[in-house]
Design an enzyme around this catalytic site. Structure first.
Site, mmCIF file in Angstrom:
data_model
loop_
_atom_site.group_PDB
_atom_site.id
_atom_site.type_symbol
_atom_site.label_atom_id
_atom_site.label_comp_id
_atom_site.label_asym_id
_atom_site.label_seq_id
_atom_site.Cartn_x
_atom_site.Cartn_y
_atom_site.Cartn_z
ATOM 1 N N GLY A 91 6.377 -3.053 -0.941
ATOM 2 C CA GLY A 91 6.254 -1.634 -0.598
ATOM 3 C C GLY A 91 6.386 -0.658 -1.749
ATOM 4 O O GLY A 91 6.703 0.514 -1.536
ATOM 5 N N THR A 93 4.028 0.737 -3.767
ATOM 6 C CA THR A 93 3.067 1.836 -3.698
ATOM 7 C C THR A 93 3.352 2.739 -2.499
ATOM 8 O O THR A 93 3.314 3.964 -2.612
ATOM 9 C CB THR A 93 1.627 1.286 -3.647
ATOM 10 O OG1 THR A 93 1.442 0.427 -4.777
ATOM 11 C CG2 THR A 93 0.599 2.410 -3.705
ATOM 12 N N GLY A 111 -4.493 17.783 -1.761
ATOM 13 C CA GLY A 111 -4.373 17.119 -3.065
ATOM 14 C C GLY A 111 -3.396 15.974 -3.075
ATOM 15 O O GLY A 111 -2.971 15.533 -4.131
ATOM 16 N N THR A 113 -3.734 12.832 -2.277
ATOM 17 C CA THR A 113 -4.245 11.557 -2.773
ATOM 18 C C THR A 113 -3.820 11.349 -4.223
ATOM 19 O O THR A 113 -4.036 12.204 -5.062
ATOM 20 C CB THR A 113 -5.788 11.525 -2.749
ATOM 21 O OG1 THR A 113 -6.251 12.519 -1.877
ATOM 22 C CG2 THR A 113 -6.279 10.151 -2.395
ATOM 23 N N HIS A 136 0.420 -7.839 -8.676
ATOM 24 C CA HIS A 136 -0.305 -9.069 -8.925
ATOM 25 C C HIS A 136 0.185 -9.802 -10.170
ATOM 26 O O HIS A 136 0.529 -9.176 -11.162
ATOM 27 C CB HIS A 136 -1.797 -8.747 -9.074
ATOM 28 C CG HIS A 136 -2.665 -9.937 -8.944
ATOM 29 N ND1 HIS A 136 -2.963 -10.727 -10.004
ATOM 30 C CD2 HIS A 136 -3.272 -10.488 -7.879
ATOM 31 C CE1 HIS A 136 -3.725 -11.726 -9.610
ATOM 32 N NE2 HIS A 136 -3.929 -11.583 -8.307
ATOM 33 N N ASP A 189 13.047 -0.165 8.591
ATOM 34 C CA ASP A 189 12.609 0.096 9.977
ATOM 35 C C ASP A 189 12.171 -1.167 10.706
ATOM 36 O O ASP A 189 12.086 -1.204 11.931
ATOM 37 C CB ASP A 189 11.450 1.098 9.944
ATOM 38 C CG ASP A 189 10.256 0.567 9.170
ATOM 39 O OD1 ASP A 189 9.215 0.267 9.774
ATOM 40 O OD2 ASP A 189 10.352 0.417 7.921
ATOM 41 N N ARG A 190 11.895 -2.215 9.975
ATOM 42 C CA ARG A 190 11.411 -3.451 10.611
ATOM 43 C C ARG A 190 12.516 -4.125 11.421
ATOM 44 O O ARG A 190 13.659 -4.201 10.960
ATOM 45 C CB ARG A 190 10.929 -4.440 9.518
ATOM 46 C CG ARG A 190 9.618 -4.057 8.864
ATOM 47 C CD ARG A 190 8.481 -4.900 9.410
ATOM 48 N NE ARG A 190 7.184 -4.424 8.938
ATOM 49 C CZ ARG A 190 6.491 -5.010 7.948
ATOM 50 N NH1 ARG A 190 6.979 -6.044 7.311
ATOM 51 N NH2 ARG A 190 5.318 -4.530 7.617
#
Ligand code: GTP
Ligand code: MG
Length: 369
Positions: A91, A93, A111, A113, A136, A189-190
């Site tokens: 998580g 990002t 704006g 994004t 990655h 929250d999971r």
């Protein structure tokens, strides 16, 4: 065989004709500038001048790049650079997006994004600079470089998963770089979230969080619901205060490339994190094996800006080639210097690759013998 007039040869080499005549005299040829010489002689002259013109050394490069140490009175507080690290899909990002969206001034909604993999937000009047690192495995080397530009590492661990290989890698990077860490236990929250398991897992890697009576701040967060984001920002502010980070905005800029690519419309584009000094439009710089002149600076929100001070992430246009993530950018005084250093580095890298290639071949020969 072809012949060339001495004057013409000097012009083509951009050398003074008197120097060329002198060189010819040293070779035993008494000629004036209006006389011609044969091709073999001309080649000898070119070689001789070629040697003199382009040779630079590591020391010359260091000389050109301003290594002046800033005096304490020139140093001003700067924003902390916070790198988010952790295992794939934990998580990183999402967390950065959540922080950014929560902090974006209302009215600027369009704006939101994220423009580049780095941005600044304001927290109680102070700026914070965030860097994302791709999860990655191929980006391991870049991530290790990321630790060199960073002041604080946020270690993201998913509460419904556990400490994973890249979590351990991130811990190693932070420790190697001697950078303080804040643990963000994400996805709280999971239903399967078990933050206590994350804390005990971390003990095995010598990360003792505050909840376990250690000194590493830990915060339970959810990028999805926004829970805990304020506490996380407070933890960052606290850590940052302790570090007393400073830089000199009034000097030639230096910084690090976070990412770079060849853009179809805009040419080579590099996202640079300014670490010291102020980068300005028109500045001439060398960056790794490339050089350029700042044609445009684009902020994290996609706006054109004229200057970028310490801790500012900025897109730089005006490069002559695409540098690599982790390359260092230095502003220099002249285009000739920039070109010379870039060429020198490119040649040095080429020589090194050739040497490595030769070594490998030799090793293979030995192994096969
Ligand atoms: P890489 O960049 O590939 O390493 O991944 P990442 O660490 O940046 O993870 P990313 O933010 O892409 O999130 C991975 C997945 O987890 C996405 O589907 C997110 O929607 C989800 N996710 C992230 N944070 C939370 C959270 O707090 N709660 C829940 N329920 N899901 C989350
Ligand atoms: Mg990501």
């Amino acid at each position: 065989p072809d012949a060339i007039m001495v004057q013409e040869l000097a012009n083509r080499m951009a050398e003074r004709v008197s120097d060329v005549v002198k060189s010819l005299m040293q070779m035993g040829m008494m000629v004036t500038q209006n006389q011609t010489i044969d091709q073999d002689t001309a080649e000898l002259i070119v070689e001789e001048f070629g040697h003199k013109i382009v040779r630079v050394s590591d020391a010359d490069v260091e000389d050109v790049i301003d290594q002046v140490v800033d005096s304490p009175e020139d140093l001003k507080p700067r924003a902390p650079i916070i790198t988010v690290m952790g295992h794939v899909d934990h998580g990183k990002t999402s967390l950065l997006d959540a922080i950014r969206n929560a902090r974006v001034v209302s009215g600027e909604a369009g704006g939101i994004t994220q423009h580049i993999g780095a941005y600044q937000v304001e927290q109680n009047g102070d700026l914070l600079t965030f860097l994302d690192t791709p999860g990655h495995a191929a980006f391991t080397s870049m991530r290790s470089r990321g630790a060199q530009v960073t002041d604080i590492v946020i270690l993201v661990v998913a509460a419904d998963d556990a400490v994973m290989p890249q979590t351990i890698e991130a811990i190693a990077h932070a420790k190697a770089a001697n950078v303080p860490m804040i643990v963000a236990i994400n996805k709280i929250d999971r239903p399967a979230a078990d933050p206590q398991k994350v804390r005990t897992d971390l003990l095995q890697h010598e990360v003792i969080v505050e909840q376990m009576s250690g000194e590493v701040q830990d915060v339970e967060v959810s990028a999805t619901t926004g829970q805990g984001l304020d506490q996380l920002l407070e933890a960052i502010a606290l850590q940052s205060e302790i570090l007393e980070l400073k830089a000199n905005p009034n000097r030639a800029a230096s910084g690090a490339v976070i990412e770079a690519q060849l853009d179809v419309g805009r040419g080579p584009v590099a996202t640079v994190l300014v670490q010291n000094g102020t980068l300005k439009l028109g500045d001439i710089f060398v960056v790794g094996e490339q050089w350029g002149k700042v044609r445009a600076l684009i902020s994290d929100s996609g706006e054109r800006i004229k200057t970028a001070g310490p801790s500012t992430p900025v897109e730089v246009l005006g490069l002559n080639g695409t540098p690599e993530a982790g390359d260092v950018l230095n502003v220099v005084e002249t285009e000739a210097q920039a070109r010379e250093i870039a060429e020198y580095r490119a040649q040095a890298a080429k020589d090194k690759r050739a040497a490595l290639g030769a070594a490998t071949t030799l090793e293979q020969l030995m192994a096969n013998a």
